[in-house]
Motif scaffolding. Structure first.
Motif, PDB file in Angstrom:
ATOM      1  N   GLN A   3      22.706  37.847  51.564  1.00 36.83           N
ATOM      2  CA  GLN A   3      23.258  36.760  52.365  1.00 36.83           C
ATOM      3  C   GLN A   3      23.645  35.602  51.464  1.00 36.83           C
ATOM      4  O   GLN A   3      22.899  35.234  50.551  1.00 36.83           O
ATOM      5  N   GLN A   5      25.454  31.658  51.982  1.00 35.86           N
ATOM      6  CA  GLN A   5      25.886  30.678  52.966  1.00 35.86           C
ATOM      7  C   GLN A   5      26.292  29.403  52.256  1.00 35.86           C
ATOM      8  O   GLN A   5      25.471  28.756  51.603  1.00 35.86           O
ATOM      9  N   TYR A  95      34.372  28.891  49.878  1.00 34.20           N
ATOM     10  CA  TYR A  95      33.462  30.024  49.946  1.00 34.20           C
ATOM     11  C   TYR A  95      32.747  30.216  48.610  1.00 34.20           C
ATOM     12  O   TYR A  95      33.316  29.942  47.553  1.00 34.20           O
ATOM     13  N   GLN A 118      29.883  32.936  54.302  1.00 36.75           N
ATOM     14  CA  GLN A 118      30.738  32.191  55.215  1.00 36.75           C
ATOM     15  C   GLN A 118      31.089  30.862  54.566  1.00 36.75           C
ATOM     16  O   GLN A 118      30.303  30.307  53.809  1.00 36.75           O
ATOM     17  N   THR A 120      32.682  26.844  54.190  1.00 38.35           N
ATOM     18  CA  THR A 120      32.460  25.513  54.729  1.00 38.35           C
ATOM     19  C   THR A 120      33.759  24.734  54.592  1.00 38.35           C
ATOM     20  O   THR A 120      34.432  24.782  53.561  1.00 38.35           O
TER      21      THR A 120
END
Length: 126
Positions: A3, A5, A95, A118, A120
């Motif tokens: 993951q 983020q 990203y 993902q 921002t």
């Protein structure tokens, strides 16, 4: 599970600064190079910078050199993109991505990266 983020985006005036963060989990972060990319409306994605895994070598796109700084904190599984002297053309979704290939150097090519987080949104406007 791997993951990633990205966070820290927002609305900022021209000339302002932001610090974006990339939080990683599910893998041995310090074995991976980290790349930062952006996609502006109507434009192709662009690699803006990267940091290697072995010695923290950094590379930057010409369009951001001197204004963007990438760093990493392996103890926290975090990477950062400090962006300053922001321009309206920096408006994009940003990203972070990781790659096993960048040990002593790193690439700005999207194809070198296999895991993506993902994005921002960064909006530069007065």
């Amino acid at each position: 599970d791997v993951q990633l983020q990205a966070s820290g985006g927002g609305l900022v005036q021209p000339g302002g600064s932001l610090k974006l963060s990339c939080a990683a989990s599910g893998f041995t972060f310090n074995d991976y190079a980290v790349g930062w990319f952006r996609r502006a409306p109507g434009k192709e994605p662009e690699g803006v910078g990267c940091i290697s895994s072995g010695d923290d070598t950094t590379n930057y796109a010409d369009s951001v050199k001197g204004r963007f700084t990438i760093s990493r904190d392996n103890a926290k599984n975090m990477a950062y993109l400090q962006i300053s002297s922001l321009k309206p053309e920096d408006t994009a979704v940003y990203y972070c991505a990781t790659s096993r290939q960048g040990v002593w150097d790193c690439s700005l090519l999207r194809t070198s990266y296999d895991s993506w987080g993902q994005g921002t949104q960064v909006t530069v406007s007065s």
